[in-house]
Design a protein around this motif. Sequence first.
Motif, PDB file in Angstrom:
ATOM      1  N   TYR A  68      19.562 -41.807 -34.451  1.00  0.00           N
ATOM      2  CA  TYR A  68      20.610 -42.785 -34.116  1.00  0.00           C
ATOM      3  C   TYR A  68      21.245 -42.429 -32.771  1.00  0.00           C
ATOM      4  O   TYR A  68      21.354 -43.276 -31.884  1.00  0.00           O
ATOM      5  CB  TYR A  68      21.658 -42.831 -35.223  1.00  0.00           C
ATOM      6  N   HIS A  69      21.644 -41.194 -32.620  1.00  0.00           N
ATOM      7  CA  HIS A  69      22.290 -40.769 -31.373  1.00  0.00           C
ATOM      8  C   HIS A  69      21.313 -40.818 -30.190  1.00  0.00           C
ATOM      9  O   HIS A  69      21.696 -41.170 -29.073  1.00  0.00           O
ATOM     10  CB  HIS A  69      22.910 -39.380 -31.523  1.00  0.00           C
ATOM     11  N   TYR A  70      20.068 -40.478 -30.460  1.00  0.00           N
ATOM     12  CA  TYR A  70      19.046 -40.532 -29.410  1.00  0.00           C
ATOM     13  C   TYR A  70      18.898 -41.961 -28.878  1.00  0.00           C
ATOM     14  O   TYR A  70      18.935 -42.186 -27.669  1.00  0.00           O
ATOM     15  CB  TYR A  70      17.725 -40.011 -29.961  1.00  0.00           C
ATOM     16  N   PHE A  71      18.739 -42.923 -29.771  1.00  0.00           N
ATOM     17  CA  PHE A  71      18.549 -44.301 -29.321  1.00  0.00           C
ATOM     18  C   PHE A  71      19.829 -44.898 -28.737  1.00  0.00           C
ATOM     19  O   PHE A  71      19.760 -45.742 -27.856  1.00  0.00           O
ATOM     20  CB  PHE A  71      17.966 -45.167 -30.439  1.00  0.00           C
ATOM     21  N   LYS A  72      20.992 -44.453 -29.201  1.00  0.00           N
ATOM     22  CA  LYS A  72      22.249 -44.907 -28.600  1.00  0.00           C
ATOM     23  C   LYS A  72      22.404 -44.362 -27.179  1.00  0.00           C
ATOM     24  O   LYS A  72      23.087 -44.952 -26.356  1.00  0.00           O
ATOM     25  CB  LYS A  72      23.447 -44.464 -29.441  1.00  0.00           C
ATOM     26  N   SER A  73      21.771 -43.228 -26.882  1.00  0.00           N
ATOM     27  CA  SER A  73      21.907 -42.611 -25.564  1.00  0.00           C
ATOM     28  C   SER A  73      20.990 -43.254 -24.518  1.00  0.00           C
ATOM     29  O   SER A  73      21.154 -42.998 -23.330  1.00  0.00           O
ATOM     30  CB  SER A  73      21.616 -41.110 -25.642  1.00  0.00           C
ATOM     31  N   ILE A  74      20.050 -44.065 -24.950  1.00  0.00           N
ATOM     32  CA  ILE A  74      19.139 -44.719 -24.008  1.00  0.00           C
ATOM     33  C   ILE A  74      19.925 -45.809 -23.272  1.00  0.00           C
ATOM     34  O   ILE A  74      20.549 -46.660 -23.906  1.00  0.00           O
ATOM     35  CB  ILE A  74      17.913 -45.304 -24.728  1.00  0.00           C
ATOM     36  N   PRO A  75      19.904 -45.800 -21.958  1.00  0.00           N
ATOM     37  CA  PRO A  75      20.677 -46.787 -21.198  1.00  0.00           C
ATOM     38  C   PRO A  75      20.236 -48.225 -21.503  1.00  0.00           C
ATOM     39  O   PRO A  75      19.047 -48.492 -21.743  1.00  0.00           O
ATOM     40  CB  PRO A  75      20.377 -46.443 -19.738  1.00  0.00           C
ATOM     41  N   GLY A  76      21.193 -49.125 -21.482  1.00  0.00           N
ATOM     42  CA  GLY A  76      20.915 -50.535 -21.731  1.00  0.00           C
ATOM     43  C   GLY A  76      19.856 -51.087 -20.792  1.00  0.00           C
ATOM     44  O   GLY A  76      19.070 -51.962 -21.171  1.00  0.00           O
ATOM     45  N   GLU A  77      19.817 -50.569 -19.587  1.00  0.00           N
ATOM     46  CA  GLU A  77      18.827 -51.026 -18.605  1.00  0.00           C
ATOM     47  C   GLU A  77      17.406 -50.801 -19.111  1.00  0.00           C
ATOM     48  O   GLU A  77      16.515 -51.613 -18.877  1.00  0.00           O
ATOM     49  CB  GLU A  77      19.039 -50.304 -17.271  1.00  0.00           C
ATOM     50  N   GLU A  78      17.187 -49.690 -19.814  1.00  0.00           N
ATOM     51  CA  GLU A  78      15.847 -49.419 -20.349  1.00  0.00           C
ATOM     52  C   GLU A  78      15.470 -50.448 -21.422  1.00  0.00           C
ATOM     53  O   GLU A  78      14.324 -50.887 -21.501  1.00  0.00           O
ATOM     54  CB  GLU A  78      15.757 -48.006 -20.913  1.00  0.00           C
TER      55      GLU A  78
END
Length: 102
Positions: A68-78
């Motif tokens: 969950y934290h990993y995917f939340k850390s991916i920038p919206g641009e990606e």
Amino acid sequence: MKILIDNASSHTAKLTKNFLDVEGLGLLPHQPFSPDLAPCDFWLFPKLKIYPQGNDFNTLRALGAGLYHYFKSIPGEEYRNLFYKWVERLKLCVSAGGDYFE
């Protein structure tokens, strides 16, 4: 807002359809299965394979929280770029007449 779902029984169940209707979520028609066209196959699953490497998770809950934290850390641009990459792949499929493409 529109959402893309496949034809899995959990996605086509009456309860799911009612929820989507109540929430005002339209559906995008699902293309035939191809790993080249499925965002989960060309983007999500490779990330899911890499993330746990080198990490020690004692419970499924810890793994879930970490992901969950990993995917939340991916920038919206990606995530936006993923959508554009998916659209480009769909165009390649159409231009190839539905045949395999690279």
